[in-house]
Design a protein around this motif. Structure first.
Motif, PDB file in Angstrom:
ATOM      1  N   LEU A 103       1.754   2.888  -4.029  1.00 23.63           N
ATOM      2  CA  LEU A 103       2.346   1.761  -3.296  1.00 23.63           C
ATOM      3  C   LEU A 103       3.454   2.258  -2.356  1.00 23.63           C
ATOM      4  CD1 LEU A 103       1.530  -1.169  -3.494  1.00 23.63           C
ATOM      5  CD2 LEU A 103       3.433  -1.579  -5.036  1.00 23.63           C
ATOM      6  N   GLY A 104       4.227   3.225  -2.851  1.00 27.79           N
ATOM      7  CA  GLY A 104       5.323   3.798  -2.062  1.00 27.79           C
ATOM      8  C   GLY A 104       4.818   4.429  -0.767  1.00 27.79           C
ATOM      9  N   THR A 105       3.648   5.047  -0.864  1.00 26.32           N
ATOM     10  CA  THR A 105       3.060   5.673   0.334  1.00 26.32           C
ATOM     11  C   THR A 105       2.792   4.608   1.399  1.00 26.32           C
ATOM     12  OG1 THR A 105       1.992   7.224  -1.139  1.00 26.32           O
ATOM     13  CG2 THR A 105       1.159   7.143   1.099  1.00 26.32           C
ATOM     14  N   LEU A 106       2.287   3.448   0.951  1.00 26.91           N
ATOM     15  CA  LEU A 106       1.984   2.373   1.903  1.00 26.91           C
ATOM     16  C   LEU A 106       3.245   1.762   2.500  1.00 26.91           C
ATOM     17  CD1 LEU A 106      -0.974   0.520   0.165  1.00 26.91           C
ATOM     18  CD2 LEU A 106      -1.052   2.091   2.091  1.00 26.91           C
ATOM     19  N   TYR A 107       4.389   1.994   1.846  1.00 33.11           N
ATOM     20  CA  TYR A 107       5.662   1.527   2.396  1.00 33.11           C
ATOM     21  C   TYR A 107       6.158   2.510   3.463  1.00 33.11           C
ATOM     22  CZ  TYR A 107      10.627   0.423   2.725  1.00 33.11           C
ATOM     23  OH  TYR A 107      11.863   0.110   3.211  1.00 33.11           O
ATOM     24  N   SER A 108       5.999   3.798   3.183  1.00 36.01           N
ATOM     25  CA  SER A 108       6.566   4.824   4.078  1.00 36.01           C
ATOM     26  C   SER A 108       5.748   5.042   5.344  1.00 36.01           C
ATOM     27  CB  SER A 108       6.672   6.168   3.349  1.00 36.01           C
ATOM     28  OG  SER A 108       7.375   6.004   2.165  1.00 36.01           O
ATOM     29  N   MET A 109       4.421   4.955   5.214  1.00 29.44           N
ATOM     30  CA  MET A 109       3.579   5.329   6.359  1.00 29.44           C
ATOM     31  C   MET A 109       3.785   4.459   7.607  1.00 29.44           C
ATOM     32  SD  MET A 109       2.411   8.110   5.573  1.00 29.44           S
ATOM     33  CE  MET A 109       1.479   8.444   7.061  1.00 29.44           C
ATOM     34  N   PRO A 110       3.886   3.123   7.480  1.00 25.65           N
ATOM     35  CA  PRO A 110       4.139   2.338   8.709  1.00 25.65           C
ATOM     36  C   PRO A 110       5.442   2.737   9.404  1.00 25.65           C
ATOM     37  CG  PRO A 110       3.448   0.898   6.941  1.00 25.65           C
ATOM     38  CD  PRO A 110       3.666   2.239   6.327  1.00 25.65           C
ATOM     39  N   LEU A 111       6.447   3.121   8.613  1.00 29.10           N
ATOM     40  CA  LEU A 111       7.723   3.532   9.216  1.00 29.10           C
ATOM     41  C   LEU A 111       7.522   4.813  10.034  1.00 29.10           C
ATOM     42  CD1 LEU A 111      10.086   3.043   6.119  1.00 29.10           C
ATOM     43  CD2 LEU A 111       9.379   1.360   7.778  1.00 29.10           C
ATOM     44  N   ASP A 159      -5.378   1.799  -4.685  1.00 32.48           N
ATOM     45  CA  ASP A 159      -6.087   0.536  -4.474  1.00 32.48           C
ATOM     46  C   ASP A 159      -6.721   0.589  -3.080  1.00 32.48           C
ATOM     47  OD1 ASP A 159      -6.801  -2.046  -3.818  1.00 32.48           O
ATOM     48  OD2 ASP A 159      -5.183  -2.959  -5.001  1.00 32.48           O
ATOM     49  N   MET A 160      -8.027   0.838  -3.048  1.00 33.50           N
ATOM     50  CA  MET A 160      -8.673   1.074  -1.748  1.00 33.50           C
ATOM     51  C   MET A 160      -8.611  -0.151  -0.845  1.00 33.50           C
ATOM     52  SD  MET A 160      -9.156   4.142  -1.579  1.00 33.50           S
ATOM     53  CE  MET A 160      -9.906   4.336   0.007  1.00 33.50           C
ATOM     54  N   GLY A 161      -8.570  -1.343  -1.463  1.00 28.47           N
ATOM     55  CA  GLY A 161      -8.446  -2.572  -0.669  1.00 28.47           C
ATOM     56  C   GLY A 161      -7.163  -2.553   0.143  1.00 28.47           C
ATOM     57  N   LEU A 162      -6.070  -2.167  -0.521  1.00 25.81           N
ATOM     58  CA  LEU A 162      -4.768  -2.113   0.172  1.00 25.81           C
ATOM     59  C   LEU A 162      -4.751  -1.002   1.217  1.00 25.81           C
ATOM     60  CD1 LEU A 162      -2.203  -2.601  -2.759  1.00 25.81           C
ATOM     61  CD2 LEU A 162      -2.966  -4.275  -1.090  1.00 25.81           C
ATOM     62  N   TYR A 163      -5.343   0.129   0.851  1.00 27.40           N
ATOM     63  CA  TYR A 163      -5.358   1.261   1.792  1.00 27.40           C
ATOM     64  C   TYR A 163      -6.188   0.935   3.035  1.00 27.40           C
ATOM     65  CZ  TYR A 163      -2.524   4.628  -0.653  1.00 27.40           C
ATOM     66  OH  TYR A 163      -1.446   5.279  -1.193  1.00 27.40           O
ATOM     67  N   LEU A 164      -7.300   0.223   2.816  1.00 28.29           N
ATOM     68  CA  LEU A 164      -8.128  -0.135   3.974  1.00 28.29           C
ATOM     69  C   LEU A 164      -7.427  -1.179   4.842  1.00 28.29           C
ATOM     70  CD1 LEU A 164     -11.715  -0.161   2.427  1.00 28.29           C
ATOM     71  CD2 LEU A 164     -10.740   1.513   4.004  1.00 28.29           C
TER      72      LEU A 164
END
Lengths: 244, 253
Positions: free
Chosen positions: B48-56, B132-137
């Protein structure tokens, strides 16, 4: 000396009507506007007046964007030479290669100096508009001079990269990547040894009270200037065969 | 299709892929450095943390990367002065579409590499469970849409101006705006800028506890403002495509 002045004037003519001013005006202005906005929104946390405002103004600009901005200036300086067969006329001018290079370097440094003057002007004006009554910090003159020294080192590195790479955009991308790498190097304590972090270190970006080893700073900046200026002049000598 | 194929011929040996690869590698190195040595708690919420950092990270780097990509694809026409010749062979709109598709393929490749890298990095750092591939996609889809909108803007500028300084400076200003918009808590304001799309469409939030110095990530519910932000990305893409194509077809060769 006379030849150098003539070369500088020639470079000035090449830059005439070039939209360099867009880069020069906009990036520091965006940084100043949002930096001031952030400062005014966090007055309860940021209590060191000029120093707090400087940290907000300089944080992103000096770390990430000044290297890229200098990269843009340097790409702009070599662009005309890289277009069509202009290398022929550039290299057949009856002027030593070193002088030709110094003409380019002069303008790159001049634009860096003007950008820094603009950054400090915005800093002063925003500070006064924010209602800071304290006198303008005397240390700012040292930040300015150190910033120019570090900026000159980046100019030499970027002039070399833009000389080798014909693309306008790629050296700018390299400079941005270099600036991001500078944040990493500074956090690891190697900021003084990495060319792209010299500007932010010199300007004391984000931390006006930071003490830096001035001797190491000057030696490293001078070393990068000499090495990359030497490499560029050497490349210009070699380039003659590849021109066209 | 033929025009698209020609675009790839034009950039043959120009190392455009290598350029983008190198810039993406900088992003990867940043991730390796930023995510290194996670503790037990960080491993638990690593995916989940990765999905927070990547947009930044994307909002800082992608505007400039897109400026570089667009400039590489457009500059070849400026330098060779090929517009007039090309327009005798192909419709101007088709030419523009070919450049758009060519750039889109590069963007898709970059994000495919990013997804693969993030999954490999997560596994190598022993993050708890599976991603969670749904979130990653979902992240991938929104990021590609944002990046594509910026690419369309940059391509239009790079095609219109001989001097590539203007598009490059726009890209740099975009990177800076993207970075600064992170610090603005006004979500509507973020959506208004095409460079704020990465941040405005984030669906993972973070709570920072200054006492324990622990960051807790959580999934944010999509509010009406959030939906508006999603809509703005597609609006920007449509506006940039239509305006870009219109300006390009009316451009004097």
């Amino acid at each position: 000396m006379n030849t150098l002045i003539k070369v500088i004037r020639t470079e000035q003519m090449k830059l005439k009507r070039s939209p360099v001013w867009i880069a020069f005006l906009t990036l520091p202005a965006i940084s100043a506007f949002f930096g001031t906005f952030n400062y005014l929104n966090n007055l309860d946390l940021l209590k060191s007046e000029w120093f707090s405002l400087w940290s907000q103004h300089s944080l992103f600009l000096c770390y990430f964007f000044m290297p890229a901005l200098i990269g843009t200036y340097c790409s702009c300086l070599w662009r005309l030479e890289h277009t069509r067969h202009n290398w022929h006329s550039f290299l057949t001018a009856p002027v030593p290669r070193l002088t030709l290079y110094l003409g380019k370097l002069f303008h790159a440094v001049l634009m860096t100096v003007l950008s820094s003057v603009w950054i400090f002007t915005l800093f002063y004006v925003c500070g006064r508009l924010c209602g800071i009554q304290a006198p303008f910090p005397a240390a700012a003159s040292e930040w300015f001079v150190c910033g120019i020294a570090g900026g000159t080192a980046i100019c030499c590195v970027q002039l070399y990269i833009s000389l080798m790479i014909r693309s306008f955009a790629l050296p700018v991308g390299i400079a941005l990547a270099g600036g991001i790498g500078g944040l990493f190097m500074t956090s690891k304590g190697f900021g003084l040894y990495y060319p792209y972090s010299l500007y932010s270190m010199g300007m004391r970006a984000n931390n006006p009270q930071r003490e830096i080893d001035l001797v190491s700073f000057c030696v490293n900046s001078a070393a990068y200037i000499v090495v990359f200026a030497g490499l560029s002049v050497f490349y210009l000598h070699k380039h003659e065969m590849a021109a066209g | 299709m033929k025009t698209l194929k020609m675009e790839f011929y034009k950039i043959k040996r120009r190392k455009t892929g290598l350029t983008l690869g190198a810039m993406t590698a900088v992003q990867f190195l940043w991730c390796v450095w930023a995510f290194r040595g996670p503790d037990e708690y960080e491993r638990l919420q690593g995916w989940l943390g990765t999905l927070y950092s990547m947009p930044l990270l994307n909002s800082i780097m992608m505007p400039t990367i897109m400026a570089v990509l667009a400039s590489r694809l457009a500059d070849i026409e400026h330098k060779g002065n090929t517009y007039k010749q090309l327009r005798t062979l192909r419709n101007a709109g088709t030419l523009f579409n070919a450049k758009v598709l060519c750039g889109l393929l590069f963007i898709l490749m970059m994000y495919a590499a990013q997804l693969l890298f993030l999954i490999l990095l997560g596994h190598s750092l022993h993050y708890e469970g599976r991603p969670d591939m749904g979130l990653y996609l979902r992240y991938l889809f929104l990021s590609i849409a944002c990046t594509f909108a910026l690419y369309l803007l940059q391509l239009t500028l790079s095609m219109l101006f001989f001097n590539q300084m203007i598009p490059l400076v726009t890209g740099l200003c975009g990177s800076m705006l993207g970075l600064i918009l992170m610090y603005l808590y006004n979500w509507n304001l973020r959506s208004l800028f095409p460079w704020g799309g990465y941040i405005a469409t984030m669906f993972v939030g973070a709570d920072w506890n200054p006492q324990t110095r622990i960051m807790t990530y959580y999934l944010m519910e999509t509010s009406e403002n959030g939906l508006l932000s999603h809509g703005f990305i597609f609006l920007w893409a449509a506006v940039f495509y239509i305006t870009g194509r219109w300006l390009f077809t009316r451009r004097e060769a």
